[in-house]
Design a protein around this motif. Structure first.
Motif, short mmCIF file in Angstrom:
data_model
loop_
_atom_site.label_atom_id
_atom_site.label_comp_id
_atom_site.label_asym_id
_atom_site.label_seq_id
_atom_site.Cartn_x
_atom_site.Cartn_y
_atom_site.Cartn_z
N PHE C 397 11.51 -12.42 -0.22
CA PHE C 397 11.04 -11.39 -1.14
C PHE C 397 10.98 -11.89 -2.58
O PHE C 397 10.40 -11.26 -3.44
CB PHE C 397 11.94 -10.16 -1.05
N LEU C 398 11.63 -13.01 -2.79
CA LEU C 398 11.65 -13.56 -4.14
C LEU C 398 10.26 -14.05 -4.56
O LEU C 398 9.90 -13.98 -5.74
CB LEU C 398 12.65 -14.72 -4.17
N VAL C 399 9.48 -14.51 -3.60
CA VAL C 399 8.19 -15.11 -3.92
C VAL C 399 7.23 -14.10 -4.57
O VAL C 399 6.78 -14.32 -5.70
CB VAL C 399 7.57 -15.77 -2.67
N PRO C 400 6.95 -12.96 -3.89
CA PRO C 400 6.08 -11.99 -4.57
C PRO C 400 6.68 -11.45 -5.85
O PRO C 400 5.96 -11.15 -6.81
CB PRO C 400 5.92 -10.86 -3.53
N PHE C 401 7.99 -11.36 -5.87
CA PHE C 401 8.68 -10.86 -7.05
C PHE C 401 8.41 -11.76 -8.26
O PHE C 401 8.11 -11.28 -9.36
CB PHE C 401 10.18 -10.78 -6.75
N LEU C 402 8.50 -13.06 -8.03
CA LEU C 402 8.27 -14.01 -9.12
C LEU C 402 6.82 -13.93 -9.62
O LEU C 402 6.57 -13.98 -10.83
CB LEU C 402 8.60 -15.43 -8.66
N PHE C 403 5.90 -13.80 -8.67
CA PHE C 403 4.49 -13.68 -9.09
C PHE C 403 4.28 -12.42 -9.92
O PHE C 403 3.62 -12.45 -10.97
CB PHE C 403 3.57 -13.65 -7.87
N ALA C 404 4.91 -11.33 -9.47
CA ALA C 404 4.76 -10.08 -10.21
C ALA C 404 5.35 -10.21 -11.61
O ALA C 404 4.83 -9.65 -12.57
CB ALA C 404 5.44 -8.95 -9.44
N MET C 405 6.44 -10.98 -11.71
CA MET C 405 7.07 -11.16 -13.01
C MET C 405 6.16 -11.93 -13.97
O MET C 405 6.23 -11.77 -15.19
CB MET C 405 8.37 -11.95 -12.88
N ALA C 406 5.33 -12.80 -13.40
CA ALA C 406 4.43 -13.58 -14.25
C ALA C 406 3.24 -12.73 -14.70
O ALA C 406 2.83 -12.77 -15.85
CB ALA C 406 3.96 -14.81 -13.50
N ILE C 407 2.71 -11.95 -13.77
CA ILE C 407 1.48 -11.22 -14.07
C ILE C 407 1.73 -9.89 -14.75
O ILE C 407 1.03 -9.53 -15.70
CB ILE C 407 0.66 -11.02 -12.76
N GLY C 408 2.78 -9.20 -14.32
CA GLY C 408 3.07 -7.86 -14.81
C GLY C 408 3.01 -7.68 -16.31
O GLY C 408 2.29 -6.80 -16.82
N PRO C 409 3.73 -8.50 -17.08
CA PRO C 409 3.77 -8.30 -18.54
C PRO C 409 2.40 -8.45 -19.20
O PRO C 409 2.21 -8.02 -20.34
CB PRO C 409 4.70 -9.40 -19.02
N LYS C 410 1.44 -9.06 -18.50
CA LYS C 410 0.12 -9.24 -19.10
C LYS C 410 -0.73 -7.98 -19.02
O LYS C 410 -1.77 -7.88 -19.66
CB LYS C 410 -0.63 -10.37 -18.37
N LEU C 411 -0.29 -7.03 -18.21
CA LEU C 411 -1.11 -5.84 -18.01
C LEU C 411 -0.87 -4.83 -19.11
O LEU C 411 0.17 -4.79 -19.75
CB LEU C 411 -0.79 -5.22 -16.65
#
Lengths: 120, 172, 623
Positions: C397-411
């Motif tokens: 579950f860490l994998v999608p979480f890390l991706f979301a952490m990268a993209i999320g703040p840009k939204l």
């Protein structure tokens, strides 16, 4: 002819070395998955108690005897009960342990989608 | 209606958790052997204490007799406490004491038996602790009461007066 | 004398709770402004608890063995520093410290909340008083730090040697600041519900407290982890041990709350969810105390326990939980339906995803920690839940979480387009190639490793790029996410590329392996203040010819008579070299454990970085 002998010899030696290294790896892996019963929350691998030292020897012997990882776990489970295993096996007692977090994850996702994304 | 059910379910849920924690408080968190564990005595080859000759377990344990298998070491302090009771048990003809000397220095161990007396009919050595693990033991002292090649009682830690009385009762 | 004063002072402190409660209720009906008396009495209560705490410290410093706590946990030969830290290195003293922080925080809260509505402030103070009274009664009734013993013993029993350590001396106070900070969040959430003040303003106000607790909790966990690393002697820093888990759970809940509060602050939604999280955070902190102090769990860190005390905390904890459930449902207002239709690509979504995953991680830790207790009570079966369980359930579950952490703040809020798609894709490919290269090079051919490292690298590069381009919207957020990627990367590399040798060596013997040789040169003996040290002299030679001299110790403490093994660690930016030696019963040889642990120091640095980002955020709000 001589080259082939040497080649075979080297191959043989490398192989031994390799399987030796592998055995240590399996031993460490097994020891890390076992609870040191007389310690407070320490694995057998991490502990230096008399019990842990002997248990590591037993694991090594069993590997040399050709027992698989699973057989060693079940051997120890017979002797000491499930408490010795850090990696709980999936059975009647542990269905909830393994599945509850996953169910919570699914439920959480469902709630989020239902609440915020489905237009009423 | 829905609003009233949710709180009740949640309260019930936490009540159950409370009760379980409450009961859990009474349980000990120290390792206690499971009663459902293997009861048959392990088949092993033992090394004799005196001269290192090898003896198979079938030759040690007779089906029709009580045995008390005691794991001990000269460096273990609680072993000295229980020694008195072992010496008393020695006088009882119905039980035969077998010693398993755990990770010990032979000279020290011999000195120990000379000083405090030897309660054992036979003594074996367990230099690396492997035999003890086959017994499912995890330290010294630990004792197993055996009948018909089965472990009928097990004592972790030194044998105390109550345990001594209990053993006397069982073998009668 | 000092403990007598401390004892009286403690009882006086309890008295003030009644005054505060009385004046608060009176003030609630009467006037429009907050009665100054409440603040003064809160200050007085804090002063009395401080005197009490100082009294205990003085008793420890003077080795006053007529005090039972001092007798049980101190010794005249102990260095002064550990006499002082011994004050909170035990159950009674640590609870007094907890109480001290509680009274301190509520005082600060009252001072700093002058712009908030009166009703809300008074209710917060009242709820806080419930907790304070609970702790007072707990202290005085079941675990008074000021019990007298007569006749006065000559000498104390001493402090457990593994607690005599600088990191552990400051670990409890820091951790408690975090725990107790969550109590303010709890009280204020309840007060906000009662006074109907759950709003954007509330979120803005409480955010500072969330941040402060979060910083202290992060640092507290870090200190505990550092301590375990060098003191417990097997080179690990996190064991998924129950006691560690109970400090991680409030941290997870707080981190979730921190993100959720953002939505509440900006959009005025997710209010109930923020309430639940506020309550959960404190409940988890309290159950941490319960689980540790009651001895219900088998753990490497349980040093003091007593079932009767456990019972008290249990009843207290559940009273608070039931109180909050009652308030939550009773004061739940049916506000006007807010338009809940979120757009998929928006900041709201990314925060919901964060909350979703954080709750999952929390549930894994929670279930793993308390499941064995449940099973034993219900079926008498004993099982152990260890690191393999947590790894299996968390890592995927860490994998999608890390991706979301990268993209999320840009939204952006409400509705957003994903910008910089080209860069992101490029970074993804670079990350993947890099991790494939690293994993393959060292021949650890696990697919999962590559994927994990890819996702961590992705976050790493994205946040790093933002530092240079300054395209981030929020500096502290960017530092925090960057720190997290660094943390995951260091942990991964540390796990994958650690080498370990365990061997038995006599003096003068040498251990050879492909990469290094370890020589046991000799041993030295030294008498220190309260222990005798046996120092092993080792040198480790590497292939490139460099040599390290390492000197692990065995310490034989006088009081209590315990042998501990002290690791010697050589740290540099790339790798830690870690060696311990252990005494083996009846043998001439010592058991030697040598480890090379790459990037160890970066694990600590990244957590410090994450905490710093929180500090930055607190400071920024004040300017």
């Amino acid at each position: 002819m001589r080259f082939t002998t040497i080649y075979l010899l080297i191959g043989f030696l490398l192989n031994i070395n390799f399987s030796y290294a592998n055995e240590i790896q399996t031993e460490n892996k097994i020891a890390k998955n076992l609870r040191c019963l007389i310690c407070q929350g320490q694995s057998v691998h991490d502990s230096d108690s008399e019990f842990a030292i002997s248990l590591k020897l037993v694991i090594r012997n069993k590997i040399e005897e050709g027992m698989s990882e699973k057989q060693i776990y079940s051997f120890l489970k017979k002797k000491y009960g499930e408490w010795i295993l850090y990696d709980p096996v999936l059975n009647r007692n542990t269905y909830f342990l393994w599945l509850l977090p996953l169910l919570i994850f699914l439920a959480g996702g469902a709630i989020i989608i239902k609440k915020f994304y489905i237009r009423k | 209606m829905k609003l009233k059910i949710t709180p009740i379910i949640i309260i019930l849920f936490f009540l159950i958790i409370f009760i379980i924690f409450f009961k859990g408080l009474k349980n000990s968190n120290i390792y206690t052997p499971d009663l459902n564990l293997e009861k048959k005595i392990p088949i092993l080859v033992y090394k004799s204490f005196e001269n290192n000759t090898e003896i198979v377990s079938e030759k040690i344990f007779n089906k029709k007799r009580f045995y008390l298998m005691n794991i001990w070491a000269s460096w273990c302090i609680p072993c000295r406490e229980e020694h008195v009771f072992l010496m008393k048990l020695k006088k009882d003809q119905k039980v035969e004491l077998i010693g398993l000397n755990y990770k010990d220095n032979i000279t020290n161990a011999k000195k120990f038996l000379k000083e405090l007396g030897n309660p054992y009919k036979k003594v074996f050595t367990d230099v690396d602790g492997i035999s003890s693990i086959s017994w499912g033991a995890y330290g010294v002292p630990e004792s197993f009461l055996i009948y018909e090649n089965k472990i009928i009682k097990r004592y972790i830690g030194p044998i105390k007066y109550e345990n001594f009385i209990e053993i006397e009762k069982i073998i009668k | 004398m000092a403990s007598l004063i401390g004892s009286y002072s403690l009882s006086f402190g309890l008295f003030f709770s009644f005054f505060i409660t009385f004046f608060s209720i009176k003030n609630l009906k009467n006037s429009e402004v907050l009665d100054k008396k409440i603040i003064s009495f809160t200050l007085l209560q804090f002063i009395f608890v401080t005197i009490s705490f100082l009294g205990l410290i003085i008793s420890f410093v003077n080795s006053d063995f007529s005090n039972e706590t001092v007798f049980n946990h101190s010794h005249t030969t102990k260095p002064l520093f550990y006499k002082i830290s011994g004050t909170w290195g035990n159950h009674e003293g640590s609870l007094l410290l907890w109480l001290l922080v509680l009274t301190f925080f509520v005082f600060i809260f009252l001072l700093k909340s002058s712009e908030q509505p009166k009703k809300y402030r008074i209710f917060t103070s009242l709820f806080q008083q419930i907790i304070i009274v609970g702790f007072f009664v707990f202290l005085i009734k079941t675990s008074s730090p000021f019990n007298f013993i007569f006749p006065v013993p000559e000498e104390g029993l001493g402090l457990n040697p593994i607690l005599q350590d600088p990191a552990l001396a400051i670990h409890p106070p820091i951790l408690y600041l975090g725990y107790v900070g969550s109590s303010i969040i709890f009280s204020s959430a309840l007060a906000a519900m009662v006074s109907n003040y759950v709003s954007k303003e509330w979120a803005k106000h409480i955010k500072k407290w969330v941040l402060i607790s979060w910083i202290f909790l992060s640092l507290g966990i870090l200190l505990g982890s550092v301590w375990a690393y060098y003191e417990l002697g097997w080179g690990g820093f996190w064991f998924w041990d129950p006691v560690e888990n109970v400090s991680l759970m409030p941290w997870l809940a707080l981190t979730t709350l921190l993100h959720c509060i953002l939505v509440l602050e900006k959009k005025g939604i997710l209010a109930s969810w923020a309430m639940i999280l506020s309550i959960a955070t404190f409940a988890l902190s309290m159950s941490g105390t319960f689980l540790v102090r009651s001895g219900i769990l088998n753990s490497v860190h349980t040093f003091a326990n007593d079932p009767e005390r456990g019972l008290f905390i249990l009843i207290f904890l559940f009273s608070l939980i039931f109180l909050s459930i009652f308030i939550f449902f009773f004061f739940q207002t049916n506000k006007k339906k807010i338009e809940n239709n979120f757009f998929w690509l928006s900041k709201e979504t990314s925060i919901l995803i964060n909350n979703w995953f954080m709750m999952y991680f929390l549930s894994v830790v929670l279930v793993g920690t308390i499941y064995p207790i449940f099973l034993e009570v219900l079926t008498t079966n004993k099982i152990s839940v260890g690191p393999p369980f947590y790894n299996k359930l968390m890592i995927p579950f860490l994998v999608p979480f890390l991706f979301a952490m990268a993209i999320g703040p840009k939204l952006k809020w409400i509705k957003s387009e994903l910008e910089d798609k080209v860069y992101m894709f490029l970074f993804l490919i670079i990350s993947f190639l890099l991790s494939a290269l690293i994993v393959k090079k060292f021949d650890v051919s696990f697919l999962i490793n590559t994927i994990l490292i890819t996702s961590a690298f992705f976050l790493f590069f994205i946040t790093l790029r933002d530092f240079f381009l300054k395209t981030f919207k929020n500096l502290s957020q960017n530092i925090a996410h960057f720190g997290f990627s660094l943390l995951i990367l260091s942990i991964l590399f540390n796990n994958i590329f650690s080498t370990e040798v365990i061997t038995n060596l006599k003096i003068g013997e040498t251990f050879k392996s492909e990469k290094f040789t370890i020589k046991f040169i000799n041993i030295d003996q030294e008498n220190r203040k309260n222990f005798k040290a046996i120092i092993g002299k080792f040198n480790v030679k590497y292939l490139d010819g460099s040599v390290d001299f390492l000197n692990p110790e065995l310490r034989i403490y006088n009081q209590p008579n315990i042998i501990t093994s002290e690791a010697d660690i050589k740290t540099n930016l790339f790798t830690d070299k870690f060696i311990t030696m252990n005494y083996v019963q009846n043998q001439e040889y010592f058991n030697v454990r040598y480890q090379e642990k790459p990037l160890m120091i970066w694990i600590w640095i990244s957590v410090i970085l994450i905490s710093l980002s929180g500090l930055l955020s607190v400071l920024k709000k004040k300017i």
